[in-house]
Design a protein around this motif. Structure first.
Motif, PDB file in Angstrom:
ATOM      1  N   ALA A   1      -9.329   6.377  -4.382  1.00 34.65           N
ATOM      2  CA  ALA A   1      -9.895   5.148  -4.916  1.00 34.65           C
ATOM      3  C   ALA A   1      -8.897   4.004  -4.741  1.00 34.65           C
ATOM      4  N   ALA A   2      -9.427   2.814  -4.504  1.00 39.63           N
ATOM      5  CA  ALA A   2      -8.560   1.645  -4.341  1.00 39.63           C
ATOM      6  C   ALA A   2      -7.822   1.376  -5.651  1.00 39.63           C
TER       7      ALA A   2
ATOM      8  N   GLY B   1       0.426 -12.605   1.669  1.00 41.14           N
ATOM      9  CA  GLY B   1       0.316 -11.922   2.951  1.00 41.14           C
ATOM     10  C   GLY B   1       0.378 -10.414   2.850  1.00 41.14           C
ATOM     11  N   LEU B   2       0.106  -9.883   1.664  1.00 41.81           N
ATOM     12  CA  LEU B   2       0.123  -8.436   1.467  1.00 41.81           C
ATOM     13  C   LEU B   2      -1.253  -7.858   1.746  1.00 41.81           C
ATOM     14  N   PRO B   3      -1.317  -6.619   2.206  1.00 40.51           N
ATOM     15  CA  PRO B   3      -2.624  -6.001   2.474  1.00 40.51           C
ATOM     16  C   PRO B   3      -3.399  -5.791   1.185  1.00 40.51           C
ATOM     17  N   SER B   4      -4.725  -5.762   1.315  1.00 46.10           N
ATOM     18  CA  SER B   4      -5.584  -5.528   0.158  1.00 46.10           C
ATOM     19  C   SER B   4      -5.513  -4.062  -0.263  1.00 46.10           C
ATOM     20  N   PRO B   5      -5.935  -3.724  -1.506  1.00 46.16           N
ATOM     21  CA  PRO B   5      -5.932  -2.314  -1.936  1.00 46.16           C
ATOM     22  C   PRO B   5      -6.782  -1.421  -1.041  1.00 46.16           C
TER      23      PRO B   5
ATOM     24  N   SER C   1      -2.741  -9.770  -8.464  1.00 41.66           N
ATOM     25  CA  SER C   1      -4.186  -9.737  -8.283  1.00 41.66           C
ATOM     26  C   SER C   1      -4.510  -9.828  -6.796  1.00 41.66           C
ATOM     27  N   ARG C   2      -5.785  -9.681  -6.456  1.00 43.92           N
ATOM     28  CA  ARG C   2      -6.182  -9.759  -5.051  1.00 43.92           C
ATOM     29  C   ARG C   2      -5.866 -11.132  -4.437  1.00 43.92           C
ATOM     30  N   PRO C   3      -6.211 -12.226  -5.114  1.00 42.83           N
ATOM     31  CA  PRO C   3      -5.838 -13.528  -4.534  1.00 42.83           C
ATOM     32  C   PRO C   3      -4.338 -13.691  -4.352  1.00 42.83           C
ATOM     33  N   MET C   4      -3.554 -13.196  -5.280  1.00 43.70           N
ATOM     34  CA  MET C   4      -2.102 -13.304  -5.167  1.00 43.70           C
ATOM     35  C   MET C   4      -1.586 -12.491  -3.981  1.00 43.70           C
ATOM     36  N   ARG C   5      -2.134 -11.297  -3.782  1.00 42.00           N
ATOM     37  CA  ARG C   5      -1.724 -10.469  -2.644  1.00 42.00           C
ATOM     38  C   ARG C   5      -2.074 -11.169  -1.330  1.00 42.00           C
TER      39      ARG C   5
ATOM     40  N   ARG D   1      -7.193   2.902   6.666  1.00 35.62           N
ATOM     41  CA  ARG D   1      -6.307   3.759   7.452  1.00 35.62           C
ATOM     42  C   ARG D   1      -6.750   5.217   7.359  1.00 35.62           C
ATOM     43  N   ALA D   2      -7.194   5.642   6.135  1.00 34.44           N
ATOM     44  CA  ALA D   2      -7.690   7.010   5.984  1.00 34.44           C
ATOM     45  C   ALA D   2      -8.956   7.228   6.802  1.00 34.44           C
TER      46      ALA D   2
END
Length: 432
Positions: free
Chosen positions: A41-42, A57-61, A49-53, A67-68
């Motif tokens: 699960a993500a 420039g960080l990948p989303s959860p 938070s998602r907007p902060m990530r 990748r899996a």
């Protein structure tokens, strides 16, 4: 995930996702295709938070899920592959992976699902391998050791165990087996109970004759001093002191009640009673929390309980005659510092159970004269008869014939394999 191989067949390899990308095999088994397992699960981030990530420039959860998905597509494209998932997780139904759901949809649409579905064949094979050729009924264990091996020295707590779980007495006193303490186990209810008992004992030793005017303040100082003397970890002060006010209020009410009738006589004392049982001596050992001397020369025997709210006179009479037998031991002079004395009250006192001002000695937790004498005579007769039965060669030690709770787990239940018979309703071996 990371897989650490532990040996096995030389032609069978167990890989994690990273290793599987770099290897090939004749047959690939993709297991654990359940939602929440593969893919996971993500996860949520407590700090970003998602907007902060996205701003950083960080990948989303969901990046790991993507990748899996690539790993699954690569492995599932092998020439020969088996896809497996579980129908249940514990006692709850389990959902197949989103990839399996979509693949099944395509197979059903193309009318190819039955050609690749091996579920029925594999289940039949599993049933064939696990189905016994013959079922032999085996009765629950009922050890009958020789009379010379049976214990002739028990404590008061052992007597209650002998009634509810005789097999535990057999394992402990005949086989000599003892449960091991957990390594670095945190302090629990037992240690807290010891702490509360020490407060009552040390306060009574500090004021053996008269009570101070500021009882609660002196009791609190005693509690603090006991905590320091016993060197308990400081972090437990937060938890144990959360209800210390109720404990000290109970101590105050109890001390005022018993000091109006007499004075403390024995604190955390030990004794033993030796009597004849089937032609040989039998010794009963006891440790009493407190015995108070009354004005008429009789004694009041109490047992402080910090967690057992079921300690009632009904339990005392039927299953665990702890205080009743203590009163009998006092009567025969089993406590060296006292000599033979008569008990006029026995009581189980549940510390901080409720407002002590409503009465320390509850009707269902204590018994006083004139009902106490015939009560003790009845308990003594039942105790001696019950104990004598275990010095009969045909009497065995069944596992938990009378558990307090149906699912209560004992220290020796695994040794007795009680779980194999617990749901079958088989006779535990004897009745009394």
């Amino acid at each position: 995930g990371v897989v650490r191989p532990r040996g096995g067949h030389p032609r069978v390899s167990v890989y994690g996702l990273l290793e599987a990308r770099l290897q090939s095999a004749d047959l690939i088994l993709l297991a654990g295709l359940n939602e929440g397992v593969w893919p996971n699960a993500a996860s949520t981030d407590s700090f970003l938070s998602r907007p902060m990530r996205e701003t950083l420039g960080l990948p989303s959860p969901e990046h790991l899920i993507g990748r899996a998905a690539h790993d699954f597509a690569q492995c599932a494209a092998a020439p020969e592959v088996v896809l497996s998932w579980s129908a249940r997780k514990g006692r709850s139904p389990s959902a197949p992976s989103r990839w399996v759901v979509r693949l099944n949809s395509f197979l059903h649409k193309a009318d190819c699902y039955q050609k690749v579905d091996e579920t029925a064949r594999l289940r039949a094979l599993a049933r064939h391998q696990t189905q016994p050729n013959q079922i032999i009924s085996v009765k629950p264990p009922l050890p009958k050791p020789p009379l010379e091996a049976r214990p002739r020295r028990l404590s008061l707590s052992d007597i209650g165990v002998l009634t509810r779980d005789p097999y535990a007495i057999y394992a402990k006193h005949v086989l000599g087996l003892f449960p091991m303490d957990r390594v670095a186990a945190p302090l629990g209810p037992r240690e807290k109970g010891t702490y509360v008992h020490s407060i009552f004992e040390q306060f009574a030793r500090k004021f053996p004759d008269t009570l101070p005017q500021d009882i609660l303040e002196q009791a609190r100082q005693t509690a603090d001093q006991v905590f320091l003397d016993e060197r308990y970890p400081k972090e437990y002060a937060i938890f144990w002191m959360s209800d210390i006010d109720r404990v000290l209020n109970f101590l105050k009410t109890y001390e005022e009640k018993v000091r109006a009738e007499g004075r403390p006589l024995l604190l955390e004392g030990s004794g033993q009673w030796t009597f004849d049982m089937k032609g040989a001596p039998f010794t009963l050992r006891a440790r009493v929390d407190r015995i108070d001397l009354c004005q008429d020369g009789s004694v009041s025997i109490v047992d402080f309980k910090t967690g057992d709210r079921q300690a009632t006179m009904k339990q005392d009479k039927s299953f665990n005659p702890q205080l009743s037998l203590t009163a009998l031991m006092v009567k025969v002079g089993a406590f060296e510092d006292l000599g033979p004395m008569t008990a006029s009250r026995i009581a189980y006192l549940v510390v901080s159970d409720e407002d002590p001002s409503k009465g320390v000695f509850k009707a269902n937790r204590s018994l006083e004269d004139p009902d106490l004498k015939p009560y003790l005579q009845e308990v003594e007769g039942h105790f001696l008869s019950h104990l004598a039965g275990y010095f009969d060669r045909d009497r065995g030690y069944p596992s938990q014939p009378r558990p307090f709770l149906q699912n209560e787990y004992g220290d020796y239940d695994h040794l007795a394999r009680r779980g194999e018979w617990g749901q079958g309703g088989d006779d535990q071996g004897e009745a009394s």
